[in-house]
Design a protein around this motif. Sequence first.
Motif, PDB file in Angstrom:
ATOM      1  N   VAL A 177      -3.302  36.828  26.068  1.00  0.00           N
ATOM      2  CA  VAL A 177      -4.148  35.910  25.294  1.00  0.00           C
ATOM      3  C   VAL A 177      -4.158  34.566  26.002  1.00  0.00           C
ATOM      4  N   LYS A 214       5.082  34.772  23.470  1.00  0.00           N
ATOM      5  CA  LYS A 214       4.353  33.575  23.911  1.00  0.00           C
ATOM      6  C   LYS A 214       4.635  33.267  25.373  1.00  0.00           C
ATOM      7  N   ASP A 234      -0.004  38.214  22.383  1.00  0.00           N
ATOM      8  CA  ASP A 234      -0.234  37.873  20.985  1.00  0.00           C
ATOM      9  C   ASP A 234       1.039  38.177  20.194  1.00  0.00           C
TER      10      ASP A 234
END
Length: 60
Positions: free
Chosen positions: A57, A24, A29
């Motif tokens: 992401v 994160k 992901d």
Amino acid sequence: MAQLSWPCAHCGGAFKEPLTLAAKRHGRDPRAVLDAFRALDRGGPTPEQLDAARCRVTAR
């Protein structure tokens, strides 16, 4: 982790930190990162798993 391009000092030495938290932090992901690391038990990860783990992401 070197193939995932996580060069920061924190991720290089944070053995107690969950992989999902590092994923994160680097905009990856978490599921794809876990899949890539779990594949190490089976002789992987495959190039496709590495590509998925490298993809950035957007924040949710």
